[in-house]
Design an enzyme around this catalytic site. Structure first.
Site, mmCIF file in Angstrom:
data_model
loop_
_atom_site.group_PDB
_atom_site.id
_atom_site.type_symbol
_atom_site.label_atom_id
_atom_site.label_comp_id
_atom_site.label_asym_id
_atom_site.label_seq_id
_atom_site.Cartn_x
_atom_site.Cartn_y
_atom_site.Cartn_z
ATOM 1 N N LYS A 220 0.765 -1.293 0.030
ATOM 2 C CA LYS A 220 0.041 -0.186 -0.113
ATOM 3 C C LYS A 220 0.990 1.311 0.046
ATOM 4 O O LYS A 220 0.358 2.190 -0.575
ATOM 5 C CB LYS A 220 -1.073 0.131 1.249
ATOM 6 C CG LYS A 220 -2.086 -0.798 1.051
ATOM 7 C CD LYS A 220 -3.137 -0.586 1.909
ATOM 8 C CE LYS A 220 -4.310 -1.758 1.948
ATOM 9 N NZ LYS A 220 -5.416 -1.689 2.932
ATOM 10 N N LYS B 42 -12.317 -4.762 -5.701
ATOM 11 C CA LYS B 42 -13.258 -3.592 -5.765
ATOM 12 C C LYS B 42 -12.479 -2.500 -6.373
ATOM 13 O O LYS B 42 -13.155 -1.428 -6.839
ATOM 14 C CB LYS B 42 -13.665 -3.180 -4.233
ATOM 15 C CG LYS B 42 -14.559 -4.054 -3.505
ATOM 16 C CD LYS B 42 -15.075 -3.522 -2.256
ATOM 17 C CE LYS B 42 -13.894 -3.922 -1.280
ATOM 18 N NZ LYS B 42 -14.529 -3.846 0.206
ATOM 19 N N LYS C 266 -6.299 -11.037 -8.349
ATOM 20 C CA LYS C 266 -7.289 -11.349 -7.681
ATOM 21 C C LYS C 266 -8.479 -10.253 -8.011
ATOM 22 O O LYS C 266 -8.232 -9.143 -8.226
ATOM 23 C CB LYS C 266 -6.944 -11.080 -5.970
ATOM 24 C CG LYS C 266 -7.953 -11.416 -5.047
ATOM 25 C CD LYS C 266 -7.420 -11.043 -3.692
ATOM 26 C CE LYS C 266 -8.639 -10.682 -2.862
ATOM 27 N NZ LYS C 266 -8.077 -10.485 -1.563
#
Ligand code: TRP
Length: 346
Positions: free
Chosen positions: A127, A212, A209
């Site tokens: 991140k 969202k 993966k």
């Protein structure tokens, strides 16, 4: 006269159910991947466990959020949990920031988390690289807050995806360290892994993966997508050029569709291969789309009803917060005492 009264056996106490706890961030409508990998199982666990589920809004603050969107998405995430079958009469459902103990224990645990161990968290590294302009302290201490979420409730099991197992291991380490210094306060939680580790991949790039936050909406099925959208996305799913429906290492696109179809219909890979023997990918994709759309129909319908009933949602999250406050307050009071904070005057 019978002496039945005296000899009647004391009724055996029913064994206490184990506690399952998990949270999900309100950063956009859940995908089919979140649903199959997490929320669908959460609903199924309600009969056998004491389940605590929450919307992890504080965790979302580690990435810059638009305030109006965050507010809207937090309510939607809460409604989605209910729409997907989590029953607020059976399970404890709440919104993390409504229960102050989380932030408070999060801080206390941050003071018991080591710089070195937090630096090793792969999610932090990922991140931080992705949001290089906002590598804030919260992003770094995110695992301490997650540990607080779990330890406040003395959870036995935490259903987590592969991306969170390192955080759970961290939670156990912090709990262990704390118990060692101050005495036994926290139960050490274990990972609860779903029977088949169904990980759902992107429809456009089956090496990634389903997410969202993927910029390409065709890469994912949102659990509120309507039937036409679902059919269209499955029809454009990336596969291979062999036109043979079978599960094989070099067919990640087809494997992903087979996994989805298998989870939703309960059919085995063998049965699916037999069903589509001699048929092309077009037929298969249509079948997967139809099965998924049917599976998600009640969620779409429940969600539409719930999101229109703000009063019910508020009443339900208030009830959840009150109960969560009581349960977590017990652990927090013990912690405060152990570490030497003066008893809270109110
Ligand atoms: N970090 C989790 C995620 O992003 C969400 C989460 C926050 C969580 N607190 C938790 C999951 C406690 C399990 C237990 O998926």
């Amino acid at each position: 006269m019978s002496d039945e009264k005296m000899t009647a056996p004391v009724e055996a106490k029913p064994e206490k159910k184990k506690i399952i706890l998990s949270g999900i961030q309100p950063t956009g409508i859940f995908t089919l991947g979140n649903y199959i990998g997490a929320v669908r199982n959460w609903g199924q666990l309600q009969e056998d466990y004491n389940c605590y589920y929450f919307v992890a809004d504080l965790h979302s603050l580690t990435i810059r959020q638009d305030p109006a969107d965050l507010r809207k998405q937090s309510l939607e995430a809460f409604a989605l949990l209910l729409a997907a079958g989590i029953d607020p009469e059976k399970s404890l459902v709440f919104i993390q920031s409504h229960v102050r103990s989380h932030a408070e224990l999060g801080w206390i645990l941050a003071c018991n988390s080591m710089f070195g161990e937090l630096s090793r968290m792969t999610q932090f590294k990922d991140k931080a690289a992705k949001h290089a302009d906002n590598v804030n302290a919260g992003l770094f201490t995110y695992p301490s807050l997650m540990a607080a979420d779990i330890l406040l409730y003395q959870a036995d099991y935490v259903p987590v995806g592969a991306d969170q197992t390192q955080h759970l291991e961290f939670t156990r380490n912090v709990a262990n360290r704390f118990n060692g210094i101050y005495g036994n306060v926290f139960k050490l939680p274990e990972a609860f892994l779903p029977k088949e580790g169904a990980k759902i991949m992107s429809l456009q790039d089956p090496a990634k993966k389903m997410s969202k936050s993927d910029p390409n909406p065709k890469s994912r099925i949102s659990i509120l997508d309507d039937e036409d959208t679902i059919m269209r996305k499955f029809r454009s799913a990336v596969t291979d050029s062999e036109a043979h429906v079978c599960y094989r290492d070099d067919k990640p696109g087809i494997n992903n569709l087979m996994t989805i179809y298998s989870v939703v219909t309960g059919k085995t890979y063998g049965q699916i291969e037999a069903e589509f023997e001699g048929k092309g990918y077009g037929d298969f994709k249509t079948a997967v789309g139809e099965a998924v759309s049917e599976e998600l129909r009640p969620i779409r319908e429940n969600f539409a009803r719930l999101i229109g009933d703000k009063a019910y949602l508020e009443e339900t999250y208030k009830m959840g917060a009150e109960r969560a406050e009581r349960i977590s307050g017990r652990t927090l009071a013990k912690v405060r005492k152990k570490i030497g904070l003066l008893a809270n005057p109110f």
